[in-house]
Design a protein around this motif. Sequence first.
Motif, PDB file in Angstrom:
ATOM      1  N   TYR A  95       1.027  -1.719  -0.284  1.00 50.84           N
ATOM      2  CA  TYR A  95      -0.333   0.001  -0.575  1.00 50.84           C
ATOM      3  C   TYR A  95       0.070   1.247   0.057  1.00 50.84           C
ATOM      4  O   TYR A  95       0.542   2.226  -0.956  1.00 50.84           O
ATOM      5  CB  TYR A  95      -0.811  -0.318   1.490  1.00 50.84           C
ATOM      6  N   ASN A  96       1.623   0.801   1.035  1.00 51.46           N
ATOM      7  CA  ASN A  96       3.026   2.457   0.386  1.00 51.46           C
ATOM      8  C   ASN A  96       3.411   2.658  -0.668  1.00 51.46           C
ATOM      9  O   ASN A  96       4.128   3.221  -1.040  1.00 51.46           O
ATOM     10  CB  ASN A  96       4.129   1.861   1.864  1.00 51.46           C
ATOM     11  N   GLU A  97       3.806   1.468  -1.082  1.00 50.81           N
ATOM     12  CA  GLU A  97       4.509   1.576  -2.866  1.00 50.81           C
ATOM     13  C   GLU A  97       3.391   1.925  -3.308  1.00 50.81           C
ATOM     14  O   GLU A  97       3.708   3.405  -4.344  1.00 50.81           O
ATOM     15  CB  GLU A  97       4.592   0.612  -2.387  1.00 50.81           C
ATOM     16  N   VAL A  98       2.219   2.405  -3.333  1.00 48.07           N
ATOM     17  CA  VAL A  98       1.242   2.376  -4.044  1.00 48.07           C
ATOM     18  C   VAL A  98       1.316   3.421  -4.056  1.00 48.07           C
ATOM     19  O   VAL A  98       0.762   4.352  -5.286  1.00 48.07           O
ATOM     20  CB  VAL A  98       0.233   1.337  -4.395  1.00 48.07           C
ATOM     21  N   PHE A  99       0.552   4.401  -2.829  1.00 52.19           N
ATOM     22  CA  PHE A  99       0.213   5.256  -2.622  1.00 52.19           C
ATOM     23  C   PHE A  99       1.463   6.557  -3.498  1.00 52.19           C
ATOM     24  O   PHE A  99       1.332   8.035  -3.403  1.00 52.19           O
ATOM     25  CB  PHE A  99      -0.057   6.167  -1.419  1.00 52.19           C
ATOM     26  N   SER A 100       2.993   5.888  -2.842  1.00 50.55           N
ATOM     27  CA  SER A 100       3.925   7.184  -2.927  1.00 50.55           C
ATOM     28  C   SER A 100       4.178   6.974  -4.746  1.00 50.55           C
ATOM     29  O   SER A 100       4.516   8.169  -4.804  1.00 50.55           O
ATOM     30  CB  SER A 100       5.049   6.286  -2.974  1.00 50.55           C
ATOM     31  N   THR A 101       4.201   6.696  -6.096  1.00 49.93           N
ATOM     32  CA  THR A 101       3.991   5.671  -6.665  1.00 49.93           C
ATOM     33  C   THR A 101       2.550   6.821  -7.552  1.00 49.93           C
ATOM     34  O   THR A 101       2.581   7.681  -8.361  1.00 49.93           O
ATOM     35  CB  THR A 101       4.693   4.900  -7.774  1.00 49.93           C
ATOM     36  N   HIS A 102       1.425   6.947  -7.044  1.00 47.26           N
ATOM     37  CA  HIS A 102       0.389   7.478  -7.516  1.00 47.26           C
ATOM     38  C   HIS A 102       1.099   8.855  -7.409  1.00 47.26           C
ATOM     39  O   HIS A 102       0.414   9.177  -8.150  1.00 47.26           O
ATOM     40  CB  HIS A 102      -0.818   6.853  -6.533  1.00 47.26           C
ATOM     41  N   PRO A 162       9.647   3.312  -4.698  1.00 45.25           N
ATOM     42  CA  PRO A 162       9.830   3.714  -3.455  1.00 45.25           C
ATOM     43  C   PRO A 162       8.527   3.636  -2.464  1.00 45.25           C
ATOM     44  O   PRO A 162       7.374   2.949  -2.926  1.00 45.25           O
ATOM     45  CB  PRO A 162       9.881   5.243  -3.866  1.00 45.25           C
ATOM     46  N   ASP A 163       8.162   4.333  -1.255  1.00 36.91           N
ATOM     47  CA  ASP A 163       7.566   4.156  -0.407  1.00 36.91           C
ATOM     48  C   ASP A 163       7.224   4.666   0.888  1.00 36.91           C
ATOM     49  O   ASP A 163       6.449   4.612   1.833  1.00 36.91           O
ATOM     50  CB  ASP A 163       7.683   2.721   0.033  1.00 36.91           C
ATOM     51  N   ALA A 164       8.102   5.622   0.838  1.00 39.74           N
ATOM     52  CA  ALA A 164       8.091   7.372   1.932  1.00 39.74           C
ATOM     53  C   ALA A 164       7.100   8.239   1.704  1.00 39.74           C
ATOM     54  O   ALA A 164       7.080   9.042   1.850  1.00 39.74           O
ATOM     55  CB  ALA A 164       9.204   7.761   2.097  1.00 39.74           C
ATOM     56  N   SER A 168       8.356  11.860   0.644  1.00 38.08           N
ATOM     57  CA  SER A 168       9.338  11.583   0.542  1.00 38.08           C
ATOM     58  C   SER A 168      10.070  12.317   1.745  1.00 38.08           C
ATOM     59  O   SER A 168      11.201  12.702   1.946  1.00 38.08           O
ATOM     60  CB  SER A 168      10.359  11.015  -0.403  1.00 38.08           C
ATOM     61  N   TYR A 169       9.399  12.113   3.411  1.00 40.42           N
ATOM     62  CA  TYR A 169      10.097  12.795   4.909  1.00 40.42           C
ATOM     63  C   TYR A 169      11.563  11.780   5.300  1.00 40.42           C
ATOM     64  O   TYR A 169      11.214  10.573   5.119  1.00 40.42           O
ATOM     65  CB  TYR A 169       9.315  12.972   4.759  1.00 40.42           C
ATOM     66  N   PHE A 170      12.072  12.655   5.575  1.00 39.02           N
ATOM     67  CA  PHE A 170      13.262  12.214   6.051  1.00 39.02           C
ATOM     68  C   PHE A 170      12.582  11.996   7.185  1.00 39.02           C
ATOM     69  O   PHE A 170      11.915  12.814   7.976  1.00 39.02           O
ATOM     70  CB  PHE A 170      14.326  12.452   5.815  1.00 39.02           C
ATOM     71  N   PRO A 171      12.986  11.110   8.388  1.00 40.45           N
ATOM     72  CA  PRO A 171      13.895  10.599   8.503  1.00 40.45           C
ATOM     73  C   PRO A 171      13.763   9.317   7.785  1.00 40.45           C
ATOM     74  O   PRO A 171      14.554   7.774   7.374  1.00 40.45           O
ATOM     75  CB  PRO A 171      14.174   9.616  10.148  1.00 40.45           C
ATOM     76  N   LEU A 172      12.094   9.042   7.420  1.00 39.07           N
ATOM     77  CA  LEU A 172      11.440   7.937   6.985  1.00 39.07           C
ATOM     78  C   LEU A 172      12.441   7.398   5.328  1.00 39.07           C
ATOM     79  O   LEU A 172      13.077   6.009   4.864  1.00 39.07           O
ATOM     80  CB  LEU A 172      10.023   7.727   6.421  1.00 39.07           C
ATOM     81  N   ALA A 173      12.780   8.694   5.121  1.00 44.75           N
ATOM     82  CA  ALA A 173      13.135   8.393   3.493  1.00 44.75           C
ATOM     83  C   ALA A 173      14.582   8.149   3.193  1.00 44.75           C
ATOM     84  O   ALA A 173      15.014   7.812   2.598  1.00 44.75           O
ATOM     85  CB  ALA A 173      13.022   9.769   2.499  1.00 44.75           C
ATOM     86  N   GLY A 174      15.479   8.484   4.725  1.00 46.07           N
ATOM     87  CA  GLY A 174      16.918   8.190   5.202  1.00 46.07           C
ATOM     88  C   GLY A 174      17.182   5.966   4.953  1.00 46.07           C
ATOM     89  O   GLY A 174      16.264   5.307   4.882  1.00 46.07           O
ATOM     90  N   VAL A 181      16.957   0.525  -2.327  1.00 41.50           N
ATOM     91  CA  VAL A 181      16.755   1.338  -3.123  1.00 41.50           C
ATOM     92  C   VAL A 181      15.833   2.057  -3.966  1.00 41.50           C
ATOM     93  O   VAL A 181      16.003   3.034  -5.072  1.00 41.50           O
ATOM     94  CB  VAL A 181      17.176   1.463  -4.871  1.00 41.50           C
ATOM     95  N   GLY A 182      14.652   1.991  -3.111  1.00 48.37           N
ATOM     96  CA  GLY A 182      13.366   2.979  -3.794  1.00 48.37           C
ATOM     97  C   GLY A 182      13.758   4.419  -3.792  1.00 48.37           C
ATOM     98  O   GLY A 182      13.445   5.140  -4.560  1.00 48.37           O
ATOM     99  N   THR A 183      14.201   4.264  -2.949  1.00 44.35           N
ATOM    100  CA  THR A 183      13.454   6.120  -2.586  1.00 44.35           C
ATOM    101  C   THR A 183      15.029   6.556  -3.193  1.00 44.35           C
ATOM    102  O   THR A 183      14.813   7.823  -3.697  1.00 44.35           O
ATOM    103  CB  THR A 183      13.906   6.524  -1.223  1.00 44.35           C
TER     104      THR A 183
END
Lengths: 648, 93, 198
Positions: A95-102, A162-164, A168-174, A181-183
């Motif tokens: 779900y995270n991957e889908v809303f990120s790419t969406h 990507p799934d953040a 793509s906020y940090f620190p989640l995207a860190g 490698v998504g981010t």
Amino acid sequence: MEFFERFAVPHPSPAIYASMVAIGLTVIAIIAGLTYFKKWGYLWREWLTTVDHKRIGIMYMLSALLMLFRGGVDAIMMRAQLATPDSKLLDAQHYNEVFSTHGVVMIMFMAMPFIFAFMNYVVPLQIGARDVAFPRLNAISFWLFFMGAMLFNISFVVGGSPDAGWTSYFPLAGNDFSTSVGTNYYMIAIQISGIGSLMTGINMITTIMKMRAPGMTLMKMPMFTWSTLVANLIIVTVFPVITVALAMGTMDRLFGTHFFTTTNGGMDMLWANLFWVWGHPEVYILILPAFGIYSEIISTFSGRNLYGYKSMVASMVVISALSCVVWAHHFFTMGQGALSNSFFSITTMAIAVPTGVKIFNWLFTLWKGKIRFTVPMLYSLGFIPLFTIGGVTGVMLAMSAADYQYHNTMFLVAHFHNTIIPGVVYAMLAGLTYYWPKMFGFMLNERIGKWTFWLMSIGFVLAFFPMYITGLDGQARRMYTYSEATGFGPLNMLSFVGAGIMAIAFALIVYNVYYSVRYASRNIGSDPWDARTLEWATHTPVPEYNFAVEPQVHSSQPFWDAKKNKHVLFPNEIEKIHMPNNSGLPFIMCSIFFVWGFSFVFAIWPLLIIATLGIFACMAYRSFENDHGRYISAEEIHETEDKLRGAN
Amino acid sequence: MSELFPRKQIVGFVFSLILTAAALAVYFLDLSFAAGMTVLLITAFVQALLQLVVFMHAGETEDKWSIYGNVYFMMAIALVTIFGSLLIFLWDM
Amino acid sequence: MHVDHTQPLEYSSGQGRLNIYGFWVFLGAEIMLFATLFTVFFVLENRTGSGPNGAEIFEIAPVLAETFILLTSSFVIGLGIHAMRIGNKKAMMTFFAITLVLGLAFLGLEIDEFVTYIHEGATLQTSAFTAALMTTLGTHGAHVTFGLFWGISIIMQVKKRGLTPETANKSFIFSLYWHFLDVVWIFIFSFIYLKGMM
């Protein structure tokens, strides 16, 4: 073999495996088709090496439509997962991957190219020019976008999506929390595409400021051109910000720096700050050209000049300035003090004023006009009430104290879709329908178009208005499920039904294209809508050089004047015309950019260095190149004009 | 414009050296933070303006309004971004 | 190509005027690029973690040398454009070459500066402050480096093709780039180094 393990998807699923197969088969089918029909030469000569703004515009449009499909499938998956409580359709990771790419696909690879499509196709024609100021750079802009989009799109089958979130906020995207490698894909694909956007900004501003037809002062330009000018001014202002932010995000992930980390002095919230310094103006970059399209369509199908030209221009200029001072409203709850929040709250509420001015001007244009309810006009009329609702919920969100209740609930999701879909997407569909006959020589079917509009609107309301309620009730955003006890179920199911209806509407658009290609009359002339501005003063199909003779204008409705008031648009004799040559260099350089991006994502340093050298080699080649274009002789122009005049 | 001796360039160069020396005052003298920042702001912006007008020929052609407009707009948004961020992160957090 | 002989050579063709205009727009974007770097620097300036702060590592002598070299190179390329406008190809190429040599000297000093910082325990990965510092200085330095290669290619083209509307146009645009880098350095000098050493 170990080297290839890095390309494996960390969280596979049956859908992802099926997609791998589908992508593979599609690529094979395309290559086979091109070979069988012997179209490689045609593809290279007419499309891959083109520097013609009209061709580039069409390529942007086709890409946007393809990406609309991808983003739409993401949306259906999300709505399906949320239709029932505790659903097991998508797990949290997917779900995270889908809303990120969406989010990324819809904003960066659907909406941006869609507006670039119209800017590219229409603006040079509207100002009476033969092309943009820098045709080669224009091609580079397109191919950079294309390669960035391709890079992003393969992430979910090569290495991991990507799934953040699209933000793509940090620190989640860190590196601590996003280990795939998504981010990296996120940071680098958007970077590549963003460079293309910046180049378009430079191109469009120069074109509009320096290449207008004689007599077309700034205050006589068509409104779409004005909106393009202002939007591109915002582009050149804020895209460098996201360039730096993405670079720093890349450095944190790949080079161990501490910009946004939680240790060694890093400040994770700084990412959010920089992202939104770009991100808020970005949505105005999207909406202003949409407003421009509405201005053209409402004026044409009311049979009247646009009401309040000066205030329309002033409001866009004010919006562009204000849009750069509101960004913190995206993170009111992040921890800064009441002073900061109050400042940004006030500026955010202020920006509703010039927008309101525009809505009233459109209404006054409609008043006492002779309304024609064509498909483009329907979208424009639907836009006015629907966007206004989205806008006022924006003012609700602007109150920082209240935002502590609304932030990151479905209320917010409803607000931005309520502004983007009736705002940007409707304008794109209206523009698609409106400019289709000029681009392709036949019209899209009106009946199917009207069905599309109504299904789209009903589907949209059913899908998104319930989210206002569930958001106020407490349903959080970006949550893959909810329990039955929350009571969110029925309204989410309604949203899913609405999304399904929207999907049918989009499918109808595809069907409309097929149906119209097959059955529509090709005998529609060059002015099927009885329009008012210069782009309609061209033949259909538009010849390579656009206008045989440079037009002379006296008013903001030059074509209307020519048709109704005996104004002479083309007073001079035909002379030879200088045109730029096609070039393979943009496509080649940007293909190397794809390799560059791919090797960066996977930290394959030798390949990265080689690709970097390749890019610089292309630049050096271009610097030393001695290509001065070619001339189309006056005889050839006469011939083409006679042929096209006969056809129209 | 077609004079043989590059007078403008030499005067501009000397003036920029003077401005740089003036900026050095904050290193060699013991100024308060406010005084030091004022000196730096003035010397830096004046020198930037000097480069713009004298060396980069910004005011030379019919495009000068576009050029000045562009530069001032970007500087304004730059300052808003810098001071807005400082407000959020340093002065009001 | 229609050449307007009443204008300086670099402005004499239509495409040339468009190129100069477009490049000014690009410089506006570069103002925002460096503004973002400065934003990050000012926010992270005091977040030194376990590493050193600016006052501890900055030295006035090399910084002054870098500043003086870059200012002089800006002056010299100004002389180069002046020479170009009075049609003196040889003088122009000489001044351009001197500009690039000075640019190379600037880079040499800056590389030395970075090496010194690293030896003193201020690496790119040490803290938020060092990351912001070295990325800002490094971005400026990367622009200078790119400028060196660009400048060399311009000198080569002027040598081979002489002073034409195109080569004059390219040279003028390069000079705008070089002056802009000097302007950025003035702000770096003032608000990173001097401010840090107050």
